[in-house]
Scaffold this active site. Structure first.
Site, PDB file in Angstrom:
ATOM      1  CE  LYS A 114      -3.934  -1.072   1.489  1.00 50.90           C
ATOM      2  NZ  LYS A 114      -5.104  -1.021   3.012  1.00 50.90           N
ATOM      3  CE  LYS A 207      -5.713  -7.894  -2.143  1.00 51.48           C
ATOM      4  NZ  LYS A 207      -6.110  -8.581  -0.456  1.00 51.48           N
ATOM      5  CE  LYS A 210     -13.269  -2.770   0.387  1.00 51.59           C
ATOM      6  NZ  LYS A 210     -13.184  -2.608   1.710  1.00 51.59           N
TER       7      LYS A 210
END
Ligand code: AMP
Ligand code: TRP
Length: 345
Positions: A114, A207, A210
C-alpha cells in the site's frame, strides 16, 4: 471474566464491497452467526490511514452497513457497528503501539504494497494499521476471526501482540486476579471455503480488489444483473476447454478462479463443478456462472439499495451496535489499564 468463544471481523468502508469480500469473508460471517456470539465492524479508522474524502467516507460507511445487512447479517443477532464510535479501539491500539516491535511491523507485506515506492510519504497510521486491527479483535477478547487469505499475516501479528502482552505483564495479570496469567486469548484465523482468495477477472494472478482501477476486474455487490453478466462475459480466460480434474489448472489462474467462484456461489465442490463442466468451452460455462452470480448477488444489491434510501435507519443500527459493543469492550479496557499501571477513576 473467563474467555469464551467470540467472533470479530471487519471491513473497510473504502468503495463498494465485491465478490472477494463476500466469498472470502462474509459467507463465513453469516454462517457463524448461528453458532457464535458475533461482532462485525465497519472499520472506518482503518479507512483513514489513506486519504478519504469526508462526504464519500460517510456514504461508504452506510453503504457497507447496508451491504452487511442485505447479505444476511442480522443486527439483532450480531453486533453491527462502526469502529470510531467505540473509543476502546483507539485506546487499546495505543497500548499495542507500545507492545508491538518495529521489526514486526517492518515485515508486513500489506504496508509495503500500500505504501508503494514513496514510503516516506505514507501515513504513520498506515504503518501502525495492524496494531489497530489487533486492538479491534482483542478489545472484545475475541477468539475467532473469519477473514480472507490476505489477512493471515495481520492475524499472526495480533497473536504475537496478545502473547507479548500476556508475557510482559504476567505478574500484574496474576495480581489482578487472572490466576493463569493469561489475559488475552490467541485469536484464531478462520480462513475456509472454496474462495478464500478471489482473483481479478482481468488478471488471474492479482487479487480482486476495491482499489483496482478497472471496474471490469471485480463484481460489486451492488452491480445489477446486466453488469454482472457483462463482466463475466468479458472475464479473461484461455483458449483451452475447462479441465476435467482439479490438477488441470496448472498455469491457468483465470480458469481456476472462475471455477472456484462458481463452486462457492453454487455451494458445490470444485470436483462437482468439473464433473459437470469439464471438457466444455468457457462460453457455455460463463452463461451458467452469470446465472448463479445474478441469482445470489442480485438480491443482495437490490436489498442494499433499498436500505440506503433510509440513512437514519442505518445510523440507528450503528448507534445500537456501538452501545452494545462498548459494554463488552469497556471492562476489557479497564482491566488493561489496571494491568499496565494506569490510574483510572
Ligand atoms: P477489505 O476490503 O480489505 O476491508 O477486506 C475485507 C475482508 O474481505 C477481509 O477479510 C479480506 O481478507 C477479504 N477479502 C478482500 N479481498 C478479497 C479477495 N479478493 N478474496 C478473498 N477475500 C478477500
Ligand atoms: N484489515 C482488514 C482488511 O483490510 C480489515 C480489518 C480491520 C479486520 N480490523 C479487523 C479484519 C479485525 C478482521 C478483524 O481486510
Amino acid at each position: 471474566m473467563t474467555i469464551s468463544p467470540r467472533v470479530f471481523s471487519g471491513m473497510q468502508p473504502t468503495g463498494s464491497l465485491h465478490l472477494g469480500n463476500y466469498l472470502g469473508a462474509m459467507v463465513n460471517w453469516i454462517k457463524m452467526q448461528e453458532t457464535h456470539e458475533c461482532i462485525y465492524c465497519v472499520v472506518d479508522l482503518h479507512a483513514i490511514t489513506v486519504w478519504q474524502d469526508p462526504a464519500e467516507l460517510r456514504t461508504a460507511i452506510r453503504q457497507v452497513t447496508a451491504a452487511y445487512i442485505a447479505a444476511g447479517l442480522d443486527p439483532k443477532k450480531s453486533i453491527l457497528f462502526n469502529q470510531s464510535q467505540v473509543s476502546a479501539h483507539a485506546e487499546l491500539a495505543w497500548v499495542f503501539n507500545c507492545v508491538a516491535r518495529l521489526g514486526w511491523l517492518n515485515r508486513m507485506t500489506q504496508f509495503k504494497e500500500k505504501a508503494g515506492k514513496d514510503r516516506e510519504q505514507a501515513s504513520v497510521g498506515l504503518y501502525a494499521y495492524p496494531n489497530l486491527m489487533a486492538a479491534d479483535i482483542l478489545a472484545y477478547r475475541a477468539t475467532h476471526v473469519p477473514v480472507g487469505e490476505d489477512q493471515k499475516q495481520h492475524l499472526e501479528l495480533a497473536r504475537d501482540i496478545a502473547q507479548k502482552f500476556n508475557n510482559d505483564f504476567r505478574e500484574s495479570i496474576i495480581a489482578q486476579g487472572f490466576a493463569d496469567g493469561v489475559f488475552f486469548p490467541q485469536p484464531e484465523p478462520v480462513i475456509t471455503g472454496p474462495a478464500t482468495r478471489v482473483m481479478s477477472l482481468r488478471d488471474g494472478t492479482k487479487k480482486m480488489s476495491k482499489s483496482d482501477p478497472s471496474d471490469l476486474s471485480r463484481i460489486n455487490l451492488t452491480d445489477d444483473a446486466d453488469t454482472i453478466a457483462k463482466k463475466i462475459q468479458k472475464a479473461k480466460t484461455d483458449a483451452d476447454p475447462i479441465p476435467t480434474e482439479d490438477g488441470g489448472f496448472q498455469g491457468r489462474p483465470e480458469a481456476e478462479n472462475l471455477v472456484g467462484i462458481y463452486a462457492a456461489l453454487a455451494d458445490q465442490t470444485v470436483e462437482t463443478v468439473l464433473k459437470d463442466f469439464g471438457g466444455q468451452q468457457f462460453s457455455a460455462f460463463k452463461k451458467a456462472l452469470a446465472e448463479v452470480a445474478t441469482d445470489r448477488l442480485g438480491r443482495i444489491g437490490g436489498e442494499a439499495r433499498r436500505l440506503m434510501a433510509d440513512s437514519a435507519a442505518i445510523d440507528a443500527v450503528l448507534a445500537d451496535g456501538s452501545a452494545r459493543a462498548r459494554t463488552i469492550a469497556q471492562p476489557v479496557i479497564d482491566h488493561v489499564k489496571d494491568i499496565a499501571g494506569l490510574i483510572r477513576s
